[in-house]
Enzyme design. Structure first.
Site, PDB file in Angstrom:
ATOM      1  N   ASP A  11       0.997  -0.845  -0.036  1.00 46.67           N
ATOM      2  CA  ASP A  11       0.232  -0.008  -0.030  1.00 46.67           C
ATOM      3  C   ASP A  11       1.343   1.087  -0.321  1.00 46.67           C
ATOM      4  O   ASP A  11       1.184   2.179   1.063  1.00 46.67           O
ATOM      5  CB  ASP A  11      -0.983  -0.234   1.215  1.00 46.67           C
ATOM      6  N   HIS A 246       9.276  -0.385   9.105  1.00 50.84           N
ATOM      7  CA  HIS A 246       8.567  -1.534   9.192  1.00 50.84           C
ATOM      8  C   HIS A 246       8.306  -2.857   8.188  1.00 50.84           C
ATOM      9  O   HIS A 246       8.851  -3.700   7.613  1.00 50.84           O
ATOM     10  CB  HIS A 246       6.995  -1.555   9.182  1.00 50.84           C
TER      11      HIS A 246
HETATM   12  C1  BDR Z   1       1.969  -0.772   8.923  1.00 53.74           C
HETATM   13  O1  BDR Z   1       1.148   0.044   8.160  1.00 53.74           O
HETATM   14  C2  BDR Z   1       1.609   0.775   7.212  1.00 53.74           C
HETATM   15  O2  BDR Z   1       0.414   1.912   7.350  1.00 53.74           O
HETATM   16  C3  BDR Z   1       2.682   0.917   6.998  1.00 53.74           C
HETATM   17  O3  BDR Z   1       3.015   1.378   5.782  1.00 53.74           O
HETATM   18  C4  BDR Z   1       3.061  -0.864   7.546  1.00 53.74           C
HETATM   19  O4  BDR Z   1       2.704  -1.171   6.363  1.00 53.74           O
HETATM   20  C5  BDR Z   1       3.085  -0.604   9.634  1.00 53.74           C
HETATM   21  O5  BDR Z   1       1.554  -0.761  11.333  1.00 53.74           O
HETATM   22 CA    CA Z   2       2.646  -0.743   4.468  1.00 55.48          CA
END
Ligand code: BDR
Ligand code: CA
Length: 319
Positions: A11, A246
């Site tokens: 995303d 992340h």
């Molecule tokens: C995850 O949520 C999304 O907003 C970030 O890209 C990451 O994949 C972190 O909780």
């Molecule tokens: Ca993400």
């Protein structure tokens, strides 16, 4: 050594953009395609970001596929205000990129997953770093794929720490707990890279300055978009002292599993009630051997951040 074939399902917000860069900078894998998801942004905006970032990084040859526009149990999707606060309205920190000269592929992201699973089998590694809607849909269309692919290493969930949307759920899982539950209970060999480990791997402006100092377009753009994310973290998670890496950690752990310590556990995702979106051990399979599902509970953060900086700085120096 044969290279992994990697598919990212993104995303495409800021840490997803960092995940693309990590995959491109890693000689151990061939990024064979990106599937777009909704989440930090609308699906069409994420797809456009992926196309534009690939062009910025000199890889307009990598195909980008469009995935589903909303959760499996819903008929629409709106970006949450917190997502826009962390990633910017355009998903990449309001940074303007040159629009790619090409369009996404006409084949759907779901069919691309299925085709690649049959073509590459155990050489295929899938790294979802957004909601699990696309992968669950591919599994539903062709259940065989779970046994075919090498592994799924996903960013999402929280086992030993609280969630980031509410005390029990993490953002990617929260978007579509039903889809996540199907993937977690499936026969995919799966590793969960959750908040347990990703909130320990942090970046600050000290590091992004190194990219700016390269005086390349990619170095400047990536420094700018990552600084937006670092600033957002100062407001949303001031206790961390940096922004959480992340999504690139999921790519790195897919390539080198020794970066994380994992717990073998048959897992499920709660889909209703006060714990909807929680990723946890499945009590109905607690006495069965956990052969397929692992949750990362610790990370060699120094080694990862060093690898991350080494790889991305080299990539940005050439673009
Ligand atoms: C995850 O949520 C999304 O907003 C970030 O890209 C990451 O994949 C972190 O909780
Ligand atoms: Ca993400």
């Amino acid at each position: 050594m044969a290279k992994y074939k990697m598919i990212l399902d993104l995303d495409t917000g800021i840490d997803d953009a960092l995940a693309i860069a990590y995959a491109l900078a890693s000689e151990e894998c061939d990024l064979i395609g990106i599937v777009g998801s909704y989440g930090n942004i609308l699906v069409e905006d994420g797809v456009q970001n992926s196309l534009d970032l690939l062009e910025l990084l000199g890889r307009p040859d990598i195909p980008v596929f469009t995935g589903l526009p909303h959760a499996s149990t819903k008929d629409s999707f709106e970006v949450m205000p917190i997502s826009a606060q962390i990633h910017g309205k355009n998903g990449i920190g309001e940074v303007k990129l040159k629009k790619a000269d090409r369009k996404p592929e006409t084949m759907s992201g779901i069919d691309f997953f299925i085709e690649a699973a049959h073509k590459y089998g155990k050489d295929l590694v899938i790294v979802p770093t957004g909601p699990l809607t696309n992968l669950a849909a591919a599994l539903e269309k062709d259940p065989q794929i779970a046994k075919l692919v090498g592994k799924v290493t996903l960013m999402g969930g929280a086992l030993t720490v609280p969630g980031n949307v509410n005390p029990v759920t993490e953002a990617n899982i929260n978007q579509d707990p039903e889809a996540a539950d199907k993937v977690f209970r499936s026969e995919f060999p799966l590793t969960m890279i959750g908040l347990d480990v990703t909130t320990r791997t942090l970046l600050t402006t000290k590091e992004t300055q190194k990219w700016r100092d390269l005086k390349t377009l990619a170095g400047e753009k990536y420094a700018e978009l990552t600084d937006y994310y670092i600033d957002a973290y100062k407001v949303t998670s001031p206790h961390l002292g940096g922004c959480a890496l992340h999504d690139p950690l999921a790519v790195a752990a897919a390539i080198d599993p020794s970066l994380v310590t994992t717990l073998d556990l048959n897992m499920k995702v709660d889909t209703e009630g006060p714990y909807a979106g929680r990723t946890i051990g499945d009590e109905t399979r607690i006495n069965e051997p956990a052969l397929l599902t692992k949750a990362a509970v610790n990370v060699d953060k120094g080694r990862f951040v060093d690898l991350f900086m080494e790889r991305l700085t080299t990539l940005f120096s050439k673009n």
